[in-house]
Design an enzyme around this catalytic site. Structure first.
Site, mmCIF file in Angstrom:
data_model
loop_
_atom_site.group_PDB
_atom_site.id
_atom_site.type_symbol
_atom_site.label_atom_id
_atom_site.label_comp_id
_atom_site.label_asym_id
_atom_site.label_seq_id
_atom_site.Cartn_x
_atom_site.Cartn_y
_atom_site.Cartn_z
ATOM 1 N N ASN A 90 15.237 17.453 43.628
ATOM 2 C CA ASN A 90 14.625 18.779 43.825
ATOM 3 C C ASN A 90 14.885 19.312 45.222
ATOM 4 O O ASN A 90 13.991 19.531 46.028
ATOM 5 C CB ASN A 90 13.124 18.738 43.524
ATOM 6 C CG ASN A 90 12.360 17.707 44.338
ATOM 7 O OD1 ASN A 90 12.948 16.778 44.897
ATOM 8 N ND2 ASN A 90 11.057 17.867 44.403
ATOM 9 N N ASP A 150 11.990 15.269 38.770
ATOM 10 C CA ASP A 150 10.740 14.972 39.473
ATOM 11 C C ASP A 150 10.244 16.161 40.276
ATOM 12 O O ASP A 150 11.010 16.832 40.966
ATOM 13 C CB ASP A 150 10.902 13.784 40.404
ATOM 14 C CG ASP A 150 9.588 13.428 41.077
ATOM 15 O OD1 ASP A 150 8.661 13.038 40.355
ATOM 16 O OD2 ASP A 150 9.492 13.576 42.297
ATOM 17 N N ASP A 303 7.698 7.600 46.645
ATOM 18 C CA ASP A 303 7.552 9.042 46.458
ATOM 19 C C ASP A 303 7.384 9.724 47.816
ATOM 20 O O ASP A 303 6.573 10.639 47.984
ATOM 21 C CB ASP A 303 6.377 9.381 45.534
ATOM 22 C CG ASP A 303 6.384 10.841 45.070
ATOM 23 O OD1 ASP A 303 7.384 11.541 45.315
ATOM 24 O OD2 ASP A 303 5.382 11.296 44.483
#
EC number: 3.5.2.3
Length: 428
Positions: A90, A150, A303
């Protein structure tokens, strides 16, 4: 490259041994080793592990270099003991073509602090409508094997099925951000007692669990691999456990912050605790720890989600979701899993190096600490205790939920193919 002799380290937390690095390779492991002219690292009492591998990192470049770059992100990775990271898609532009993933791959090569394996988008522009160039990204110089939207869920079942079918041809895996969008419109935190008391929009557990249930069934139907990103609820654990009992090819990850923090922290309205999926309840945290210990959850993934100051230092509703995590991950795992007796250091190596490398099919990483293997290693002072000070981070962003919190353990050295990237806690 010169020889390096790591003397007296507890390899995988076991007996003290010496490890000799010659060039890019581990030359010998044993006791009483000597090497003329070698640089000696005194490691008595410290833990030596294979270099960590993060299957879920946001490096932001291209497009959001105000948050992070590949260079600053890989410096943060080296500081945290990582020798390989998988960069999420992303970015701006989205990593949905061979050209973009090759750019990220090249930037990783140029950084020199850890290997960067790009993750390709599942759908064009992360819009969930049309499959991206999966085959072209796989066949590119980056050799993409992991695909994810994601930040957004592939909520269309037909698109998800097609993606699973496509990647099966070359042994790839789809990593799903499990979030049913219609159940989370306006969501600000975990749906429960605290959200009701604070008057914040709730993110219900079923929004995650329903997507995981659907996707493991799709993976079974297609005979393909699916990976669940940042699993966060006790119910999700039970679904994955059930799927594995049926022989479905599913793997799952948990973040360090979901192993430690709960939604009670949101009472402060401090946006540093705003993350997707949200911090859950104490019951969920305990279930996640047990699942990581028993292998239902396969790996720990950070993450790592850097944001500039202005995107987090604002009112809760306007703040961006996400936390940085590369530089604190191992310390949080030590506190929540090792010091509680749930994992040994050898098991930590399994969850943070061996298995993520296997899931992502990255070569040269997640290998045993033995002669002939690539010298991708991390040395940890597990006896260290100190308060987290984000001012000292290598990451460009400072949005950590651990500022001022005392955490155990400190990475002192990291080696990437025999070259030191971190020495005595300082970037090389």
């Amino acid at each position: 490259m010169s020889k390096i002799l790591i003397r007296g380290a507890k390899v995988l937390g076991g007996e003290a041994q010496d490890v000799l690095i010659d060039g890019e390779t581990i030359a010998d492991v044993g006791t009483g080793l000597a090497a003329e002219g070698a640089t000696v690292v005194e490691a008595e009492g410290k833990i030596l592990l294979p270099g960590l591998v993060d299957l879920h990192t946001h490096l932001r470049e291209p497009g959001r270099e105000d948050s992070e770059t590949v260079l600053t992100g890989t410096r943060a990775a080296a500081s945290g003991g990582y020798t390989a990271v998988f960069a999420m898609a992303n970015t701006f532009p989205v990593a949905d073509t061979a050209g973009v993933v090759e750019q990220v791959y090249r930037l990783g090569k140029e950084s020199g602090y850890c290997d960067v394996q790009p993750i390709g988008a599942v759908t064009v522009g992360l819009e969930g409508k049309k499959l991206a160039e999966l085959g072209a990204m796989h066949e590119s110089a980056a050799g993409v094997t992991v695909f994810s939207d994601d930040g957004k869920c592939v909520d269309d079942a037909v698109i998800m099925r097609r993606a699973l079918e496509y990647v099966k041809a070359f042994g790839g895996v789809v990593a799903q951000h499990a979030q049913e969008p219609r159940l989370t419109e306006g969501a600000q935190m975990n749906e429960g007692v605290v959200s009701a008391e604070l008057g914040l929009g709730g993110w219900p557990a079923v929004a995650e669990e329903s997507i995981i249930a659907r996707d493991v069934l799709l993976a079974e139907h297609v005979g393909s691999r699916v990976h669940i990103c940042h699993l966060s609820t006790a119910g999700s654990v039970e679904i994955v456990r059930w799927a594995k009992s049926r022989g479905i090819d599913v793997t799952a990850e948990v973040t360090p912050h979901h192993l430690l923090l709960t939604d009670e922290l949101v009472r402060s309205y401090n946006p540093v605790y705003k993350v997707n999926p949200p911090l859950r309840t104490e019951r969920d945290v305990m279930a996640l720890r047990e699942a990581l210990a028993d292998g239902t959850i396969d790996i720990v993934a950070t993450d790592h989600a850097p944001h500039p100051h202005e995107d987090k230092d604002c009112e809760w509703a306007a703040a961006a979701m996400g936390m940085v995590g590369l530089e604190t991950a191992l310390s949080v795992v030590q506190q929540t899993m090792v010091e509680t007796g749930l994992l040994t250091w050898e098991a930590v190596a399994d969850r943070m190096s061996f298995k993520p490398a296997r899931i992502g099919r990255v070569t040269g990483h997640g290998r045993p600490v033995s002669a002939g293997e690539p010298a991708n290693l991390v040395l940890v002072d597990a006896d260290y205790r100190g308060e987290v000070d984000p001012a000292g981070f290598a990451s460009r962003s400072r949005n950590t939920p651990y500022e001022g919190r005392e955490l155990p353990g400190r990475v002192t050295h990291t080696w990437l193919r025999g070259r030191a990237t971190l020495v005595d806690g300082n970037l090389a």
